[in-house]
Design an enzyme around this catalytic site. Sequence first.
Site, mmCIF file in Angstrom:
data_model
loop_
_atom_site.group_PDB
_atom_site.id
_atom_site.type_symbol
_atom_site.label_atom_id
_atom_site.label_comp_id
_atom_site.label_asym_id
_atom_site.label_seq_id
_atom_site.Cartn_x
_atom_site.Cartn_y
_atom_site.Cartn_z
ATOM 1 N N SER A 181 26.115 34.563 35.379
ATOM 2 C CA SER A 181 26.522 35.967 35.389
ATOM 3 C C SER A 181 25.940 36.743 34.222
ATOM 4 O O SER A 181 25.539 37.901 34.375
ATOM 5 C CB SER A 181 28.055 36.074 35.360
ATOM 6 O OG SER A 181 28.622 35.421 36.464
ATOM 7 N N HIS A 227 29.294 38.910 30.481
ATOM 8 C CA HIS A 227 28.707 40.015 31.237
ATOM 9 C C HIS A 227 28.199 41.099 30.290
ATOM 10 O O HIS A 227 27.076 41.592 30.435
ATOM 11 C CB HIS A 227 29.746 40.613 32.191
ATOM 12 C CG HIS A 227 30.184 39.659 33.260
ATOM 13 N ND1 HIS A 227 31.163 39.972 34.177
ATOM 14 C CD2 HIS A 227 29.771 38.405 33.568
ATOM 15 C CE1 HIS A 227 31.331 38.951 34.998
ATOM 16 N NE2 HIS A 227 30.507 37.992 34.649
#
Length: 281
Positions: A181, A227
């Site tokens: 991610s 993220h």
Amino acid sequence: MTDASQTEGSYCYRHPDRQSFVLCQRCGRTICGECQTPAAVGFHCPECMKEARASMPRVKPRVVTAFSRSSNAPVVTYSIIALCALVWVAQLLSGGAVTQALLYFPPWTATEPWRLITSAFVHSTSPFHILFNMWALWLFGSMLERMLGRWRFLALYLLSALGGSVAVLWLSPLTPVVGASGAVFGLFGAFFMIQRRLGGNSIQLIIVIGLNLAIGFVVPNISWQGHVGGLLVGIAVAWVFVLTRSPRKRNAQLLGLGAILAVLVALAVLGDITLISRVLG
């Protein structure tokens, strides 16, 4: 009375005991049924076929041509997807041993620094985790690799993955993390920066980034820290690419990427020192 040369010519030049009335369309030699190879017009003898095959251009398999410099196929993207899929299968078959060897696992990344990168290639056992990341990687990676080139794209992906791990080290240091991610968010950030620089409409991309960031804050067991770290590093790497688009600025581009790497390594070392002193002190 039969002409001797005519009688001799009606036998196959390779099998004198076999009579034939078929001639090679290239050299004119008599050939029997065994020696005949159908051609666009008539038949060819074995020698002429051998010469024709030797003069034909060699066609490389698609897999080989895809990796050539002239190919525009996003082979780095496909390779990363394949590697993640193989690692995921190995995770399942090993009963978690592969996961434990590769995931981000604080506070000992100082002695096992590879975890800062390898954690981007392992995923949870849930198929939805890897499927979503690989879908996003295929979608944005294919476009960015064609825009940037293979080596620049690989640098973007790895630096973004490292940036995600460093952010976790500082913002949530005792949390084990797996998944691509952080690197994928780096692709989001890079695409946003390039699109803005080229004057494109980035509203839809901003919405996509915002929604995915929000999910990390709302849904448990999702590392929003990774993220954010990957996103910021992806923007920084793309900014370097945008400013050094000219081939004459290649050295400046390498210096810019080296500076980002140096900052991330310094932050990782400092974060490890801080964390270890906290754990042991």
